[in-house]
Enzyme design. Sequence first.
Site, PDB file in Angstrom:
ATOM      1  N   LYS A 244      27.837   0.456  -1.812  1.00  0.00           N
ATOM      2  CA  LYS A 244      26.210   1.051  -1.668  1.00  0.00           C
ATOM      3  C   LYS A 244      25.482   0.610  -2.800  1.00  0.00           C
ATOM      4  O   LYS A 244      25.916   0.532  -3.856  1.00  0.00           O
ATOM      5  CB  LYS A 244      26.380   2.519  -1.623  1.00  0.00           C
ATOM      6  CG  LYS A 244      24.916   3.227  -1.575  1.00  0.00           C
ATOM      7  CD  LYS A 244      24.995   4.546  -1.985  1.00  0.00           C
ATOM      8  CE  LYS A 244      23.478   5.207  -2.230  1.00  0.00           C
ATOM      9  NZ  LYS A 244      23.251   6.421  -2.782  1.00  0.00           N
ATOM     10  N   ASP A 249      16.406   4.582  -5.659  1.00  0.00           N
ATOM     11  CA  ASP A 249      15.958   5.604  -4.523  1.00  0.00           C
ATOM     12  C   ASP A 249      15.105   6.628  -4.864  1.00  0.00           C
ATOM     13  O   ASP A 249      15.377   7.591  -5.748  1.00  0.00           O
ATOM     14  CB  ASP A 249      17.410   5.933  -4.060  1.00  0.00           C
ATOM     15  CG  ASP A 249      17.294   7.312  -3.116  1.00  0.00           C
ATOM     16  OD1 ASP A 249      16.482   7.133  -2.439  1.00  0.00           O
ATOM     17  OD2 ASP A 249      18.297   8.117  -3.330  1.00  0.00           O
ATOM     18  N   LYS A 256      12.374  12.889  -4.064  1.00  0.00           N
ATOM     19  CA  LYS A 256      13.277  13.418  -5.206  1.00  0.00           C
ATOM     20  C   LYS A 256      12.021  14.192  -6.094  1.00  0.00           C
ATOM     21  O   LYS A 256      10.807  13.447  -6.164  1.00  0.00           O
ATOM     22  CB  LYS A 256      13.976  12.632  -6.062  1.00  0.00           C
ATOM     23  CG  LYS A 256      15.328  12.033  -5.090  1.00  0.00           C
ATOM     24  CD  LYS A 256      16.150  11.106  -5.959  1.00  0.00           C
ATOM     25  CE  LYS A 256      16.963  10.385  -5.129  1.00  0.00           C
ATOM     26  NZ  LYS A 256      17.900  11.310  -4.710  1.00  0.00           N
ATOM     27  N   ASP A 267      21.851   4.095  -8.453  1.00  0.00           N
ATOM     28  CA  ASP A 267      22.164   4.187  -7.081  1.00  0.00           C
ATOM     29  C   ASP A 267      23.014   2.945  -6.448  1.00  0.00           C
ATOM     30  O   ASP A 267      23.108   2.956  -5.395  1.00  0.00           O
ATOM     31  CB  ASP A 267      20.906   4.673  -6.436  1.00  0.00           C
ATOM     32  CG  ASP A 267      21.582   5.527  -5.366  1.00  0.00           C
ATOM     33  OD1 ASP A 267      22.856   6.208  -5.277  1.00  0.00           O
ATOM     34  OD2 ASP A 267      20.907   5.972  -4.244  1.00  0.00           O
ATOM     35  N   ASP A 326      16.563  11.375   2.115  1.00  0.00           N
ATOM     36  CA  ASP A 326      16.988  11.119   0.644  1.00  0.00           C
ATOM     37  C   ASP A 326      18.564  11.163   0.939  1.00  0.00           C
ATOM     38  O   ASP A 326      19.377  10.698   0.041  1.00  0.00           O
ATOM     39  CB  ASP A 326      16.886  12.429  -0.095  1.00  0.00           C
ATOM     40  CG  ASP A 326      17.269  12.016  -1.834  1.00  0.00           C
ATOM     41  OD1 ASP A 326      17.396  10.738  -1.968  1.00  0.00           O
ATOM     42  OD2 ASP A 326      17.202  12.762  -2.433  1.00  0.00           O
ATOM     43  N   GLU A 328      20.216   8.456   2.077  1.00  0.00           N
ATOM     44  CA  GLU A 328      19.948   7.201   2.783  1.00  0.00           C
ATOM     45  C   GLU A 328      21.164   6.445   2.468  1.00  0.00           C
ATOM     46  O   GLU A 328      21.323   5.156   3.229  1.00  0.00           O
ATOM     47  CB  GLU A 328      18.651   6.614   1.981  1.00  0.00           C
ATOM     48  CG  GLU A 328      18.785   6.015   0.789  1.00  0.00           C
ATOM     49  CD  GLU A 328      19.589   6.873  -0.400  1.00  0.00           C
ATOM     50  OE1 GLU A 328      20.298   6.325  -1.339  1.00  0.00           O
ATOM     51  OE2 GLU A 328      19.087   8.205  -0.190  1.00  0.00           O
ATOM     52  N   ARG A 330      24.421   6.772   2.997  1.00  0.00           N
ATOM     53  CA  ARG A 330      25.157   6.749   4.201  1.00  0.00           C
ATOM     54  C   ARG A 330      24.799   5.961   5.344  1.00  0.00           C
ATOM     55  O   ARG A 330      25.717   5.547   6.006  1.00  0.00           O
ATOM     56  CB  ARG A 330      25.588   8.000   4.481  1.00  0.00           C
ATOM     57  CG  ARG A 330      24.353   9.034   5.150  1.00  0.00           C
ATOM     58  CD  ARG A 330      24.619  10.378   5.052  1.00  0.00           C
ATOM     59  NE  ARG A 330      24.588  11.133   3.652  1.00  0.00           N
ATOM     60  CZ  ARG A 330      24.769  12.299   3.280  1.00  0.00           C
ATOM     61  NH1 ARG A 330      25.109  13.235   4.213  1.00  0.00           N
ATOM     62  NH2 ARG A 330      24.934  12.634   2.137  1.00  0.00           N
TER      63      ARG A 330
END
Length: 480
Positions: A244, A249, A256, A267, A326, A328, A330
């Site tokens: 990933k 993010d 967030k 991330d 959020d 995202e 996955r």
Amino acid sequence: MFSLKLEKASFEAVKADIAIIFLIEKDLSAALDPHLLQTHNYEGEGVFWDQKNQALYVGVAQSDVHLFREAAFNAVHTLKKCVKSAKIGLYTAKHSVHKHALEETMEAIFAGLQFGMYEFETYKEKKSKVHLKEVLVALGGEQHLKSLQKALDKSKIMVEHVNLARDLVNTPPNVANAPYVAQKAKDLAEKNGLECFIHGEDYLKEKGMNAYLAVNAASANPPRLVHLVYKPKNAKKKIVLVGKGLTYDCGGLSIKTAEYMLTMKADKGGACAVLATINALAHLHAEAEVHAILGLAENMISGNSYRPDDILISKEGKSIEVRNTDAEGRLVLVDCLSFAQDLEPDLIVDFATLTGACVVGLGSYTSGIMGNNEALKTQFEESALKSGELVAKLPFNRHLRKLLDSKMADIANITPVRYGGAVTAGLFLNEFIREAYKDKWLHIDIAGPAYIEKEWDVNVAGASGAGVRACVQFVLDILA
């Protein structure tokens, strides 16, 4: 430049500014001057600098490989701004049982010494002044030279590539966007003889990777799917690593809070880990064909943002109801996992800073292992723990899977409850794993250890390179 060298001379004959001496289980008799330590009430915990005899004592609670690694890190971390050279002796105390234990312990010490030199100060005008140039390892002869040289060489490769992942994760999002990381991957591929394919937005559209595209839709920076290949002769296995790579993010429309937005440059930790891992395996001449898939994107906000209530059609053809933008990572991963399965590998392992729930469940220092194959999960766990990374297996649960059901699509991207979030994220990914690969896939959630804002183990504050040591060791072990 810092160097770590093996010397065939005795400990006494090797010349250095200071000696590093490990005191195991508070055994002060190993000290050059035990009386001095007692005078200063040093009982073998932490670090003590004996300036009279130019010795640095580092306490080790017990004869444990991982404690030696951390002790070596602490020694160098203490000395590097003070002296130019240091020496250690070959670890041959009564605690060492056999040759393998000696090599394993010394490899850990070698790694710890090198990790102690790491700093990320690229963006600081005033850099730390580091004086330490070399650490000499006194062997006392040639008896162990060949095996310890091999251990030293492996440790150098591991440390170099963990630090590569650290540097990339630590690089801020205004610099390290998807094209930047893709270019780094290309440069490394050219340097190390890997194949590198970089795919942009048009390719993702052509392949139906709509979940991936939705996540990046609001970003001013284009996405990049990077596919690296290491293909040696006589490969025993074909392994695909998926990472990933959310270069930043903010949460998207499900934004967030300020507190949780900070550190989101990390991330991309999964993508950085697999990039470093494939290059390390190439340097180690691993007898496996290894593919690394980096799903690079950025989750931002604009008029093009994907929304809660949107329904996305993944590369696998499954429809996904978005309930939270959020969740995202996955969405990027499922399309990358489809890409990975098309390569028809023997094994797929994905790495992702996927869920805060994994941090809640396991703490900041431990990664979660998920999948359908218990034996494979155990194998990864054993390799990771051997490497010095903390991991724990998490079980899939058919009742938790029901919480991902959607009335509007094949599956929802989150559940309506907060509990078990790490496992439900893994179960979401599992829905996109084809039957032929159910027992050949592992999901590693590295959200906890990937980035911590304080020093721990062999890590300074910031990125740890989580996943690199574990995955390299795992691949080497399955090939052994």
